[in-house]
Design an enzyme around this catalytic site. Structure first.
Site, PDB file in Angstrom:
ATOM      1  N   LYS A  82       6.460  -3.926  -6.616  1.00  0.00           N
ATOM      2  CA  LYS A  82       5.044  -3.572  -6.784  1.00  0.00           C
ATOM      3  C   LYS A  82       4.890  -2.425  -7.779  1.00  0.00           C
ATOM      4  O   LYS A  82       3.994  -2.451  -8.626  1.00  0.00           O
ATOM      5  CB  LYS A  82       4.430  -3.205  -5.423  1.00  0.00           C
ATOM      6  CG  LYS A  82       4.269  -4.423  -4.515  1.00  0.00           C
ATOM      7  CD  LYS A  82       3.942  -4.055  -3.074  1.00  0.00           C
ATOM      8  CE  LYS A  82       4.019  -5.295  -2.192  1.00  0.00           C
ATOM      9  NZ  LYS A  82       3.835  -4.997  -0.757  1.00  0.00           N
ATOM     10  N   ASP A  96      -4.642  -4.195   0.179  1.00  0.00           N
ATOM     11  CA  ASP A  96      -3.829  -5.209   0.872  1.00  0.00           C
ATOM     12  C   ASP A  96      -4.711  -6.169   1.675  1.00  0.00           C
ATOM     13  O   ASP A  96      -4.261  -7.246   2.066  1.00  0.00           O
ATOM     14  CB  ASP A  96      -2.852  -4.518   1.844  1.00  0.00           C
ATOM     15  CG  ASP A  96      -1.395  -4.728   1.459  1.00  0.00           C
ATOM     16  OD1 ASP A  96      -1.133  -5.586   0.591  1.00  0.00           O
ATOM     17  OD2 ASP A  96      -0.536  -4.053   2.045  1.00  0.00           O
ATOM     18  N   GLN A 117       3.359   0.002   3.158  1.00  0.00           N
ATOM     19  CA  GLN A 117       4.306  -1.110   3.280  1.00  0.00           C
ATOM     20  C   GLN A 117       4.739  -1.273   4.741  1.00  0.00           C
ATOM     21  O   GLN A 117       5.235  -0.329   5.349  1.00  0.00           O
ATOM     22  CB  GLN A 117       5.538  -0.850   2.387  1.00  0.00           C
ATOM     23  CG  GLN A 117       6.530  -1.986   2.377  1.00  0.00           C
ATOM     24  CD  GLN A 117       5.978  -3.250   1.725  1.00  0.00           C
ATOM     25  OE1 GLN A 117       5.357  -3.200   0.668  1.00  0.00           O
ATOM     26  NE2 GLN A 117       6.181  -4.392   2.354  1.00  0.00           N
TER      27      GLN A 117
END
Ligand code: NAP
Length: 245
Positions: free
Chosen positions: A14, A81, A58
């Site tokens: 990412k 997200d 994450q």
């Protein structure tokens, strides 16, 4: 948080995607013993920081943390997200909001081949909050008839054989084999597993199913890169919204 090896790979990819695309990114790594309160305080500081438009935590988090509470601490305006309950609610009700990146990427792949979902039967295998359920809602929004299968589905093959579109999001190799696929079906493989040689593979028996399907996504090189791409798309949109606010 912590030292989950898969998380390190995902985060590295990412960060690299941001660099390659000219997006500013900041990576904050914490030891797994960081307290939940300290993590929440850090998220709050990022919520207030006008130079940051998107925040991603994450997962998985260490066991002493309440992952949902941590996700809810992210401002919905920066929830790139798409895991915040406000984002989930927006998708559920068809209102604007950030879509979870993996199913969003699947939708973009269908769009890229000009696939019209109206009247088609889509079967989603898996019902997680981050893939299966949002995937089903997105397909429904495009007028597909949607079946969601899970570990208690008694005869998976009977379901998948009816499908025009199959999305496999289980996390088990060979969940979908050629005998389970209607000729000409479209197959999207979300799964990420390791084969006996330790190589990355999906949920679908790619060699067999590609003989039957009209379109199939590989692992690696399919849904994974699209997930990261949609993360960047969500982040750019978050930034644009602040300009127009
Ligand atoms: P998850 O939370 O573990 O959910 C797996 C789902 O599969 C559950 O709903 C489970 O049913 C269902 N399931 C398990 N065994 C089954 C079976 N034999 N038949 C039918 N359904 C079955 O996993 P996830 O987070 O959704 O992720 C799924 C896979 O996608 C994993 O391999 C993950 O690594 C991968 N993934 C890839 C990306 C990407 O960017 N490419 C992103 C996210 C996830 P129950 O609900 O009944 O337990």
């Amino acid at each position: 948080m912590g030292d989950n090896p898969a998380s390190h790979v995902y985060v590295r990819n990412k960060v690299k995607a941001c660099e390659d695309s000219g997006l500013h990114s900041v990576l904050e790594k914490y030891e797994s013993h960081l307290s939940e309160a300290d993590l929440l305080a850090r998220i709050d500081a990022l919520n207030q920081d006008p130079s940051i438009h998107g925040i991603l935590v994450q997962l998985p988090l260490p066991a002493h943390m309440d992952a949902q509470k941590v996700i809810e601490a992210i401002s919905p305006a920066k929830d790139v997200d798409g895991f915040h309950i406000a984002s989930a609610g927006a998708l559920m009700t068809g209102l604007p909001g950030f879509w979870p990146c993996t199913p969003y990427g699947c939708m973009k792949m269908l769009e890229s081949i000009g696939y019209n979902l109206r009247g088609k039967h889509a079967v989603v295998i898996g019902r997680s909050n981050i893939v299966g359920k949002p995937m089903a809602l997105m397909l429904l929004q495009q007028n597909a008839t949607v079946t969601i299968c899970h570990s208690a589905t008694p005869n998976l093959k009977a379901m998948t054989l009816q499908a025009d579109v199959i999305v496999a999001a289980v996390g088990q190799r060979n969940v979908l084999t050629a005998d389970m696929v209607k000729p000409g079906a479209v197959v999207l493989d979300v799964g990420m597993n390791r084969n006996d040689e330790g190589k990355l593979c999906g949920d679908v028996d790619f060699a067999g199913v590609s003989e039957v399907a009209s379109y199939i996504t590989p692992v690696p090189g399919g849904v994974g890169p699209m997930t990261i791409t949609m993360l960047l798309v969500n982040t750019v949109e978050a930034a644009e919204k602040t300009l127009h606010a």
